[in-house]
Design a protein around this motif. Structure first.
Motif, PDB file in Angstrom:
ATOM      1  N   GLY A   9       3.757   5.711   7.469  1.00 42.94           N
ATOM      2  CA  GLY A   9       2.684   6.672   7.692  1.00 42.94           C
ATOM      3  C   GLY A   9       3.027   8.055   7.162  1.00 42.94           C
ATOM      4  N   ALA A  10       4.330   8.331   6.984  1.00 42.65           N
ATOM      5  CA  ALA A  10       4.749   9.628   6.454  1.00 42.65           C
ATOM      6  C   ALA A  10       4.312   9.807   5.007  1.00 42.65           C
ATOM      7  CB  ALA A  10       6.262   9.776   6.565  1.00 42.65           C
ATOM      8  N   GLN A  11       4.256   8.723   4.230  1.00 43.80           N
ATOM      9  CA  GLN A  11       3.769   8.822   2.856  1.00 43.80           C
ATOM     10  C   GLN A  11       2.320   9.284   2.850  1.00 43.80           C
ATOM     11  OE1 GLN A  11       5.543   8.215  -0.132  1.00 43.80           O
ATOM     12  NE2 GLN A  11       3.711   9.142  -1.026  1.00 43.80           N
ATOM     13  N   VAL A  12       1.542   8.758   3.773  1.00 40.78           N
ATOM     14  CA  VAL A  12       0.127   9.126   3.881  1.00 40.78           C
ATOM     15  C   VAL A  12      -0.025  10.548   4.412  1.00 40.78           C
ATOM     16  CG1 VAL A  12      -2.061   8.524   4.969  1.00 40.78           C
ATOM     17  CG2 VAL A  12      -0.506   6.720   4.209  1.00 40.78           C
ATOM     18  N   ALA A  13       0.751  10.897   5.423  1.00 42.43           N
ATOM     19  CA  ALA A  13       0.641  12.231   6.029  1.00 42.43           C
ATOM     20  C   ALA A  13       0.964  13.325   5.026  1.00 42.43           C
ATOM     21  CB  ALA A  13       1.570  12.326   7.236  1.00 42.43           C
ATOM     22  N   THR A  14       2.060  13.162   4.290  1.00 42.40           N
ATOM     23  CA  THR A  14       2.421  14.192   3.315  1.00 42.40           C
ATOM     24  C   THR A  14       1.400  14.261   2.188  1.00 42.40           C
ATOM     25  OG1 THR A  14       3.877  12.610   2.163  1.00 42.40           O
ATOM     26  CG2 THR A  14       4.891  14.047   3.818  1.00 42.40           C
ATOM     27  N   GLY A  15       0.771  13.134   1.874  1.00 43.54           N
ATOM     28  CA  GLY A  15      -0.231  13.132   0.821  1.00 43.54           C
ATOM     29  C   GLY A  15      -1.569  13.694   1.239  1.00 43.54           C
TER      30      GLY A  15
ATOM     31  N   GLN B 181       0.830  -1.204   0.000  1.00 43.84           N
ATOM     32  CA  GLN B 181       0.000   0.000   0.000  1.00 43.84           C
ATOM     33  C   GLN B 181       0.865   1.254   0.000  1.00 43.84           C
ATOM     34  OE1 GLN B 181      -2.986   0.357  -0.673  1.00 43.84           O
ATOM     35  NE2 GLN B 181      -4.374  -1.078   0.287  1.00 43.84           N
ATOM     36  N   ILE B 182       2.005   1.216   0.692  1.00 43.36           N
ATOM     37  CA  ILE B 182       2.907   2.365   0.682  1.00 43.36           C
ATOM     38  C   ILE B 182       3.392   2.649  -0.736  1.00 43.36           C
ATOM     39  CG2 ILE B 182       5.172   3.216   1.422  1.00 43.36           C
ATOM     40  CD1 ILE B 182       4.783   1.678   4.019  1.00 43.36           C
ATOM     41  N   PHE B 183       3.754   1.595  -1.450  1.00 43.04           N
ATOM     42  CA  PHE B 183       4.268   1.793  -2.804  1.00 43.04           C
ATOM     43  C   PHE B 183       3.157   2.192  -3.773  1.00 43.04           C
ATOM     44  CE2 PHE B 183       7.795  -0.534  -0.933  1.00 43.04           C
ATOM     45  CZ  PHE B 183       8.874   0.205  -1.414  1.00 43.04           C
TER      46      PHE B 183
ATOM     47  N   LEU C  76      -5.187   9.780  -6.290  1.00 49.07           N
ATOM     48  CA  LEU C  76      -6.413   9.154  -5.802  1.00 49.07           C
ATOM     49  C   LEU C  76      -6.230   8.640  -4.382  1.00 49.07           C
ATOM     50  CD1 LEU C  76      -9.276   8.394  -6.586  1.00 49.07           C
ATOM     51  CD2 LEU C  76      -8.392   6.252  -7.550  1.00 49.07           C
ATOM     52  N   TYR C  77      -5.075   8.050  -4.097  1.00 51.95           N
ATOM     53  CA  TYR C  77      -4.800   7.554  -2.750  1.00 51.95           C
ATOM     54  C   TYR C  77      -4.771   8.719  -1.765  1.00 51.95           C
ATOM     55  CZ  TYR C  77      -2.968   4.180   0.629  1.00 51.95           C
ATOM     56  OH  TYR C  77      -2.816   3.351   1.710  1.00 51.95           O
ATOM     57  N   ASN C  78      -4.119   9.803  -2.144  1.00 53.37           N
ATOM     58  CA  ASN C  78      -4.055  10.970  -1.273  1.00 53.37           C
ATOM     59  C   ASN C  78      -5.450  11.506  -0.965  1.00 53.37           C
ATOM     60  OD1 ASN C  78      -1.287  10.776  -1.336  1.00 53.37           O
ATOM     61  ND2 ASN C  78      -0.981  12.479  -2.750  1.00 53.37           N
ATOM     62  N   ARG C  79      -6.295  11.561  -1.999  1.00 51.76           N
ATOM     63  CA  ARG C  79      -7.660  12.066  -1.786  1.00 51.76           C
ATOM     64  C   ARG C  79      -8.442  11.139  -0.871  1.00 51.76           C
ATOM     65  NH1 ARG C  79     -12.313  11.565  -5.096  1.00 51.76           N
ATOM     66  NH2 ARG C  79     -11.077  10.888  -6.894  1.00 51.76           N
TER      67      ARG C  79
ATOM     68  N   THR D 205       7.279  13.710  11.368  1.00 49.67           N
ATOM     69  CA  THR D 205       7.551  12.348  10.907  1.00 49.67           C
ATOM     70  C   THR D 205       8.556  11.689  11.840  1.00 49.67           C
ATOM     71  OG1 THR D 205       9.372  12.990   9.429  1.00 49.67           O
ATOM     72  CG2 THR D 205       7.144  13.030   8.517  1.00 49.67           C
ATOM     73  N   LEU D 206       8.316  10.436  12.138  1.00 51.30           N
ATOM     74  CA  LEU D 206       9.180   9.658  13.027  1.00 51.30           C
ATOM     75  C   LEU D 206       9.731   8.489  12.224  1.00 51.30           C
ATOM     76  CD1 LEU D 206      10.214   9.244  15.934  1.00 51.30           C
ATOM     77  CD2 LEU D 206       8.111   7.984  16.423  1.00 51.30           C
ATOM     78  N   GLY D 207      11.006   8.596  11.830  1.00 49.13           N
ATOM     79  CA  GLY D 207      11.558   7.582  10.941  1.00 49.13           C
ATOM     80  C   GLY D 207      10.775   7.519   9.647  1.00 49.13           C
ATOM     81  N   GLY D 208      10.432   8.670   9.096  1.00 47.33           N
ATOM     82  CA  GLY D 208       9.526   8.741   7.955  1.00 47.33           C
ATOM     83  C   GLY D 208      10.042   8.069   6.692  1.00 47.33           C
ATOM     84  N   PHE D 209       9.233   7.172   6.135  1.00 51.41           N
ATOM     85  CA  PHE D 209       9.544   6.481   4.885  1.00 51.41           C
ATOM     86  C   PHE D 209       8.556   6.978   3.836  1.00 51.41           C
ATOM     87  CE2 PHE D 209       9.322   3.033   1.816  1.00 51.41           C
ATOM     88  CZ  PHE D 209      10.644   2.625   1.688  1.00 51.41           C
ATOM     89  N   HIS D 210       9.015   7.846   2.923  1.00 51.03           N
ATOM     90  CA  HIS D 210       8.113   8.420   1.920  1.00 51.03           C
ATOM     91  C   HIS D 210       8.916   8.813   0.696  1.00 51.03           C
ATOM     92  CE1 HIS D 210       9.291  12.707   2.654  1.00 51.03           C
ATOM     93  NE2 HIS D 210       9.629  12.205   3.826  1.00 51.03           N
ATOM     94  N   ASN D 211       8.209   9.053  -0.414  1.00 50.84           N
ATOM     95  CA  ASN D 211       8.918   9.272  -1.672  1.00 50.84           C
ATOM     96  C   ASN D 211       9.252  10.734  -1.956  1.00 50.84           C
ATOM     97  OD1 ASN D 211       6.378  10.273  -2.397  1.00 50.84           O
ATOM     98  ND2 ASN D 211       6.332   9.222  -4.363  1.00 50.84           N
TER      99      ASN D 211
END
Length: 312
Positions: free
Chosen positions: A177-183, A131-133, A143-146, A200-206
Motif C-alpha cells: 500500500g506504500a507504493q500507492v500512498a506515495t504515488g 499490481q504493485i510492480f 497513470l496508475y498514480n493518477r 508506512t507500516l512495513g512499506g514496500f515501494h520503489n
C-alpha cells in the motif's frame, strides 16, 4: 521431477496472465474504456469515526497490503482500523479504497475471480503483487498514480472532505500500500489542496514517487521485517547512490522519520498487527502499532495548533 515442472510451469503461466491483466486495468482506465467505480455496497459507509461536520482532526485513509480483495476486508479482519477508531474518536477513517485496482473494482466481487478464489486462492494474491510492480513500472506509474490518487480523492469527498479546508489527510499504508500512498500525493494535493501526512507500516515501494507535496513521512519498520528490507534492496531508487530519486530527495529534506517496532515481522503471528504477540512493554503488537499511529497524528495536530496560537 515431472510434478515440479508441472507446478513451475503453472505458476509461470499464472504470473504471465496476472502481468497482462494488471496492465490491462490501468490501460483501460487511461483509454477511458471503463469509468472507476464510486458507489459502495449497500450498508458500507464512506467513513467511520468522527462526523464530517465537526470537522474531524484528520481524515485517515487506510491502504492495506496485498490481501485486500474487496471493500470491507483486510488482512487482519479490520482489527487495525477498529483499534484506531476505538482510540481516536477525533479521526474520520476510510478503509474501503482499492489500492490494487485503478478502476476501484473489488477483485473478489468479480464473478471469475470469485470462482478462482474458491479453487486457486493464490491467484488473488498474485494479482495484487503484480499490481504493485505495475504501479512501480516507470511506463505505467504516472497513470496508475493518477487513477488511484483520484479514487482516494473521490472517496474523501464522498466521506465529507472539503477541499481547501485545511483538515489533514493521513495515508496509512501497509506493505505494498506504500507504493500507492506515495504515488497518490500529487493527485490529492491537486484535487483537494489538503495537508498530507504519510505513515508506512512495513512499506514496500520503489522510492521513485515525488514526496515534495507531502508534509512528512513516518516509516514504521522493524529489523525482523524481511519483506520491507527486500524492497530497499530490489528497487534502485531506494539506494543512496540514486540521489535524485523521490525517496532520497525527501530523506535529504528531512521529511522521513524512522520509528522502530522491533521485533515485529511483516506477516504471521508476530506481525505488526498481531493481537497475540506481546513485546516487553506489555502491549500487543496491534496495540503498539495503533498507539504509535495515533501518537504521530496527534503530535502533528498539537504542533499545528501551537503554531496557529503563536500567529498574532
Amino acid at each position: 521431477m515431472n510434478g515440479f515442472l508441472f507446478w513451475a510451469g503453472g505458476l509461470g503461466l499464472a504470473l504471465l496472465a496476472e502481468a497482462l491483466l494488471a496492465r490491462y486495468e490501468v490501460l483501460a482506465y487511461g483509454a477511458g474504456w471503463r469509468a472507476p467505480t464510486t458507489e459502495l455496497p449497500k450498508g458500507v459507509p464512506y467513513a467511520r469515526g468522527a462526523a464530517p461536520d465537526s470537522p474531524p482532526d484528520a481524515y485517515l485513509v487506510y491502504l492495506d497490503g496485498i490481501g485486500k480483495r474487496r471493500v470491507h476486508d483486510s488482512r487482519d479482519g479490520g482489527a487495525l482500523v477498529k483499534a484506531l477508531l476505538a482510540r481516536a474518536p477525533e479521526l474520520r477513517v476510510l478503509g474501503q479504497v482499492q489500492p490494487y485496482s485503478p478502476l476501484a473494482d473489488p477483485l473478489a466481487d468479480r464473478p471469475v475471480w470469485a470462482w478462482l478464489r474458491r479453487r486457486v486462492g493464490l491467484v488473488l494474491f498474485l494479482h495484487n503483487v503484480m499490481q504493485i510492480f505495475v504501479a512501480a513500472d516507470h511506463r505505467y506509474r504516472p497513470l496508475y498514480n493518477r487513477a488511484v490518487g483520484s479514487q482516494i480523492a473521490t472517496q474523501l469527498r464522498l466521506a465529507g472532505y472539503l477541499p481547501d479546508s485545511g483538515v489533514p489527510v493521513v495515508l496509512l499504508s501497509y506493505s505494498g500500500g506504500a507504493q500507492v500512498a506515495t504515488g497518490a500525493v500529487d493527485q490529492l494535493h491537486t484535487q483537494l489542496r489538503s495537508p498530507l501526512l504519510l505513515i508506512t507500516l512495513g512499506g514496500f515501494h520503489n522510492g521513485a514517487n515525488d514526496l515534495t507535496r507531502a508534509e512528512h513521512l513516518h516509516r514504521l519498520t522493524s529489523a525482523s521485517d524481511r519483506i520491507e528490507r527486500l524492497g530497499t534492496w530490489i528497487f534502485p531508487q531506494r539506494w543512496r547512490l540514486f540521489r535524485l530519486s523521490g525517496w532520497n530527495r525527501a530523506c535529504r529534506a528531512g521529511k522521513i522519520t524512522v520509528h522502530r517496532l522491533d521485533p515485529a515481522t511483516h506477516v504471521g503471528p508476530r506481525s505488526y498487527i498481531s493481537p497475540k504477540a506481546w513485546p516487553p512493554d506489555g502491549r500487543s503488537h496491534l496495540d503498539r502499532t495503533a498507539d504509535t499511529v495515533i501518537a504521530l497524528i496527534r503530535a502533528r495536530h498539537d504542533a499545528t495548533a501551537a503554531s496557529d496560537d503563536m500567529v498574532p
